[in-house]
Design an enzyme around this catalytic site. Structure first.
Site, PDB file in Angstrom:
ATOM      1  CE  LYS A  51      -7.703   3.635   4.949  1.00 43.34           C
ATOM      2  NZ  LYS A  51      -7.040   3.374   3.652  1.00 43.34           N
ATOM      3  CB  SER A  54      -6.232   1.168   0.551  1.00 44.74           C
ATOM      4  OG  SER A  54      -5.122   0.420   0.963  1.00 44.74           O
ATOM      5  CB  SER A  62      -5.187  -0.144   4.308  1.00 47.05           C
ATOM      6  OG  SER A  62      -5.461   1.086   3.640  1.00 47.05           O
TER       7      SER A  62
END
Ligand code: GLN
Length: 503
Positions: free
Chosen positions: A79, A178, A154
């Protein structure tokens, strides 16, 4: 699609160890997959130029008889909230476009040391604010199950990369959901460890008292294997726990036998009002509970009266911490600078932050600054902290009666792109069951529980355990996973349209 792609990380690692496959072959297969489908999915913001070089090095070292980590040679997606020295780290924001970090996040350094092969950086809502990845400054990621739908957020990029077989494993971060909510909407597994269980050093901070880094995968065992690599004490993180953690992979392997379900007490929260949840989500949740009950678990109603105030408290605490964390993007120290001819330094800062931050980030900075202002501090931030304590007590009391608590991981299946973009409050409510877990600092895992009857899209079930009992979640998660995969006749992602190739 190459057979290599369908292997779990555990099976891929076993084949690499047995010499049936090289890391170069495995890495190339995933790079080819990214080239074939990522134009549609857009899980990646950056694909590594030297993944093959890293894989060659692992193959060489293995051939030389070097003792390598269990996941050595397995590709990994990262990420973009995690800083890396060899790839840009933007946290999904324009303000950090092209930013190169002078150091690796601890979880990245540990992954490299264990021989994992970084494939690239995954897309995310800007500074991890969102539930759909639509707040990324670089355009949305699409859900591999249906390209018109969101992959969650997210960390939608990490979840979509794993669901689309572009990577067997990914790293995510979870401040309010997330990792777990993207797992729910993409048919993948996502784990938020106990606060302090995994280092936050080099994770671009959203809300420091809530942020945790964790694994994303297609099976519970694979998440456990990655957690074993990234977890444990880090002197660079002042909130890092000094515990000696058990092997999470061993817990997952033991859990798969199903023994753990016999006599396991599973709590369901009496006050969790699911009347607004999609019917198929609630049905799938109840079916999973019934399967566990049939295997010997006991379902116990527990009371957590403050659980429902989690979202309200979170949207004071998170913006407060975020407004402070984001103050460092001041046009001087990091990233972008918009020059204002003849302007003061304040003019330059204002112009830079205006151009560099998106709407959601601005909304939260304003909210947080207001909540922290002298006249309102007690009324808002102070009250929210009290609610946080009440939620922590609810969990403490519930865990005196049960081993784990179960909830649906999110209220609906993947919604359509654009559907909630103009309604921040609606967007915030996607995390109604995941946020209280961050507020309490306890671990939570989401695993696929089935497909919703009305739209055929994935649904997840969340298990929550007391702080430090992460291994219990891998045991219980692996037990339910074994039962469900058996009843489905194979992994849930076998039914995703993406397996037929890009649409
Ligand atoms: N969706 C939540 C938010 O927007 C959670 C984000 C996260 O976990 N990083 O804040």
């Amino acid at each position: 699609m190459s057979d290599i792609l369908k292997l779990t990380a555990a099976d891929l690692a076993a084949q690499l160890r047995a010499g049936e496959l090289s890391s170069v072959e495995a890495t190339q297969a995933h790079l080819d997959r990214i080239a074939a489908v990522d134009g549609d999915v857009h899980a990646f913001l950056h694909v590594s130029d030297h993944a093959i070089e890293v894989a060659q090095d692992i193959d060489r070292r293995r051939a030389a008889g070097e003792e390598l980590g269990e996941l050595a040679g397995v590709p990994l997606a990262i990420k973009d909230v995690l800083v890396t020295t060899d790839m840009p780290s933007t946290s999904g924001s324009k303000i950090l476009e092209g930013y190169m970090s002078p150091y690796d996040a601890t979880v990245v350094a540990r992954s490299r040391a264990a021989g994992l092969v970084p494939l690239g950086k995954t897309n995310m809502d800007e500074f991890a604010m969102g539930s759909s990845t639509e707040h990324s400054a670089y355009g949305p990621t699409r859900n591999p199950w249906d390209l018109d739908r969101i992959p969650g957020g997210s960390g939608g990029g990490s979840a979509a990369a794993v669901a689309a077989f572009e990577a067997p494993l990914a790293l995510g971060s979870d401040t309010g959901g997330s990792i777990r909510q993207p797992a729910h909407v993409t048919g993948t597994v996502g784990m938020k460890p106990t606060y302090g269980g995994v280092s936050r050093y080099g994770a671009i901070a959203l809300a420091s008292s809530l942020d945790q880094v964790g694994p994303v995968s297609r099976t519970v065992l694979d998440s456990a294997l990655l957690h074993d690599v990234i977890g444990g004490h880090d002197p660079h993180d002042a909130t890092s726990l000094t515990d000696a953690w058990p092997s999470f992979a061993a817990a997952a392997r033991e859990g798969a036998t199903g023994e753990v379900l016999k006599g396991l007490k599973v709590g369901v929260i009496r006050e969790l009002d699911d009347s607004g949840f999609q019917a198929g989500v609630s049905e799938s949740f109840r079916a999973s509970l019934a399967a566990m009950e049939a295997a010997g678990a006991e379902i116990v109603e527990v009371s957590a009266p403050h659980f429902e105030y989690g979202v309200a408290a979170y949207y004071l605490i998170l913006p407060a911490e975020a407004s402070s964390n984001l103050a460092k993007f001041d046009s001087v120290r990091f990233g972008m600078r918009v020059n204002v001819p003849g302007g003061t330094v304040e003019d330059v800062m204002a112009a830079t932050r205006d151009a560099g931050f998106g709407d959601e980030v601005k909304r939260r900075v304003i909210l947080g600054t207001y909540a922290l202002s002298a006249g309102y501090y007690d009324a808002y931030y102070g009250s929210a902290q009290k609610v946080r304590t009440l939620i922590q007590r609810d969990f403490d009391q519930a865990f005196a009666q049960v081993d784990v608590i179960a909830t649906p991981s999110a209220p609906t299946t993947a919604f359509r792109l654009g559907e909630q973009l103009d309604d921040p409050l609606q967007m915030y409510l996607n995390d109604v069951t995941t946020i209280p877990v961050n507020l309490a600092g306890v671990p939570g895992i989401s695993i696929p529980s089935g497909l919703a009857a009305e739209d055929g899209l994935p649904v997840g079930i969340q298990f929550v355990a007391p702080a430090r009992k992460d291994a219990r979640l891998y045991r219980v998660g692996a037990a339910l996973e074994a039962l469900l995969v058996d009843s489905w006749g194979g992994p849930i992602l076998d039914r995703a349209p993406i397996l037929g190739g890009a649409r």
